[in-house]
Scaffold this motif. Structure first.
Motif, PDB file in Angstrom:
ATOM      1  N   ALA A 203       9.155  -9.120  -0.567  1.00 39.25           N
ATOM      2  CA  ALA A 203       9.125 -10.371  -1.329  1.00 39.25           C
ATOM      3  C   ALA A 203      10.263 -11.293  -0.904  1.00 39.25           C
ATOM      4  CB  ALA A 203       9.207 -10.075  -2.825  1.00 39.25           C
ATOM      5  N   LEU A 204      11.466 -10.736  -0.736  1.00 39.47           N
ATOM      6  CA  LEU A 204      12.600 -11.558  -0.310  1.00 39.47           C
ATOM      7  C   LEU A 204      12.351 -12.177   1.060  1.00 39.47           C
ATOM      8  CD1 LEU A 204      15.607  -9.346  -1.466  1.00 39.47           C
ATOM      9  CD2 LEU A 204      14.907 -11.543  -2.407  1.00 39.47           C
TER      10      LEU A 204
ATOM     11  N   LEU B 190       1.400  -2.918  -3.888  1.00 36.05           N
ATOM     12  CA  LEU B 190       2.574  -3.631  -4.372  1.00 36.05           C
ATOM     13  C   LEU B 190       3.242  -4.426  -3.247  1.00 36.05           C
ATOM     14  CD1 LEU B 190       4.499  -4.233  -6.713  1.00 36.05           C
ATOM     15  CD2 LEU B 190       5.793  -2.195  -6.057  1.00 36.05           C
ATOM     16  N   VAL B 191       3.347  -3.841  -2.077  1.00 42.48           N
ATOM     17  CA  VAL B 191       3.974  -4.525  -0.948  1.00 42.48           C
ATOM     18  C   VAL B 191       3.139  -5.729  -0.513  1.00 42.48           C
ATOM     19  CG1 VAL B 191       4.645  -4.288   1.472  1.00 42.48           C
ATOM     20  CG2 VAL B 191       5.246  -2.500  -0.162  1.00 42.48           C
TER      21      VAL B 191
ATOM     22  N   MET C   8       0.351   0.603  -9.762  1.00 40.62           N
ATOM     23  CA  MET C   8       0.102  -0.046  -8.497  1.00 40.62           C
ATOM     24  C   MET C   8       0.661   0.862  -7.393  1.00 40.62           C
ATOM     25  SD  MET C   8       1.029  -4.030  -7.641  1.00 40.62           S
ATOM     26  CE  MET C   8       0.121  -4.799  -8.947  1.00 40.62           C
ATOM     27  N   ASN C   9      -0.114   1.109  -6.368  1.00 44.56           N
ATOM     28  CA  ASN C   9       0.370   1.975  -5.293  1.00 44.56           C
ATOM     29  C   ASN C   9       1.257   1.184  -4.329  1.00 44.56           C
ATOM     30  OD1 ASN C   9      -1.237   0.619  -3.412  1.00 44.56           O
ATOM     31  ND2 ASN C   9      -2.947   2.038  -3.644  1.00 44.56           N
TER      32      ASN C   9
ATOM     33  N   ALA D  65       8.441   3.281  -7.870  1.00 48.71           N
ATOM     34  CA  ALA D  65       9.161   3.932  -6.772  1.00 48.71           C
ATOM     35  C   ALA D  65       9.081   3.100  -5.490  1.00 48.71           C
ATOM     36  CB  ALA D  65       8.585   5.322  -6.523  1.00 48.71           C
ATOM     37  N   ALA D  66       8.103   2.236  -5.392  1.00 48.58           N
ATOM     38  CA  ALA D  66       7.909   1.420  -4.189  1.00 48.58           C
ATOM     39  C   ALA D  66       8.705   0.125  -4.255  1.00 48.58           C
ATOM     40  CB  ALA D  66       6.433   1.091  -4.030  1.00 48.58           C
ATOM     41  N   SER D  67       9.505  -0.078  -5.303  1.00 52.12           N
ATOM     42  CA  SER D  67      10.168  -1.367  -5.478  1.00 52.12           C
ATOM     43  C   SER D  67      11.123  -1.749  -4.352  1.00 52.12           C
ATOM     44  CB  SER D  67      10.883  -1.431  -6.829  1.00 52.12           C
ATOM     45  OG  SER D  67      11.913  -0.477  -6.901  1.00 52.12           O
TER      46      SER D  67
END
Length: 139
Positions: A72-73, A6-7, A1-2, A63-65
């Motif tokens: 998400a928070l 993901l965001v 997922m890019n 890497a985008a986590s």
């Protein structure tokens, strides 16, 4: 997922989770707790929900986590606050869940205004009852 995907998914899923989080929190919260304690518990639940939202997408190893996790928070917190204020609290559903899932608070009995018979005769009766528990009534 890019990164963008993901965001964006984290924001959407976070908003979905945040909209039902007040109902989940209502099961955990107790009506007699202080507002500060309730805020702390809701904050912990929102944090766990945000991390779980990103983890469910496999985003914690990406890497985008960090960006997805922040998104998400923020989505969970914002949506849970808005949905609680606008829907769950106003309709009375969340408070009813809190009361229904809470054990009864401890009963407090105020003995400060009661008078006790501390005469020698009353104390002697009490001593007899303590020595002979099956003796029956003390009257």
């Amino acid at each position: 997922m890019n990164l963008n995907s993901l965001v964006v998914h984290s924001a959407g899923y976070g908003a979905a989770v945040g909209s039902v989080l007040p109902l989940i929190a209502a099961v955990v919260l107790r009506p007699h707790w202080s507002p500060t304690a309730k805020r702390v518990i809701v904050g912990i639940l929102a944090g766990v929900s945000g991390v779980a939202t990103v983890a469910a997408q496999g985003g914690l190893s990406d890497a985008a986590s960090p960006g997805a996790l922040f998104t998400a928070l923020a989505a969970v917190l914002a949506t849970s606050e808005v949905s609680y204020a606008a829907l769950w609290h106003r309709s009375g559903i969340a408070p009813k869940i809190e009361v229904a899932t809470s054990p009864a608070p401890p009963i407090r009995i105020d003995l400060s205004n009661m008078e006790f018979d501390t005469s020698d005769e009353a104390l002697a009766r009490l001593r007899r009852r303590l020595r002979e528990p099956g003796a029956g009534s003390d009257s």
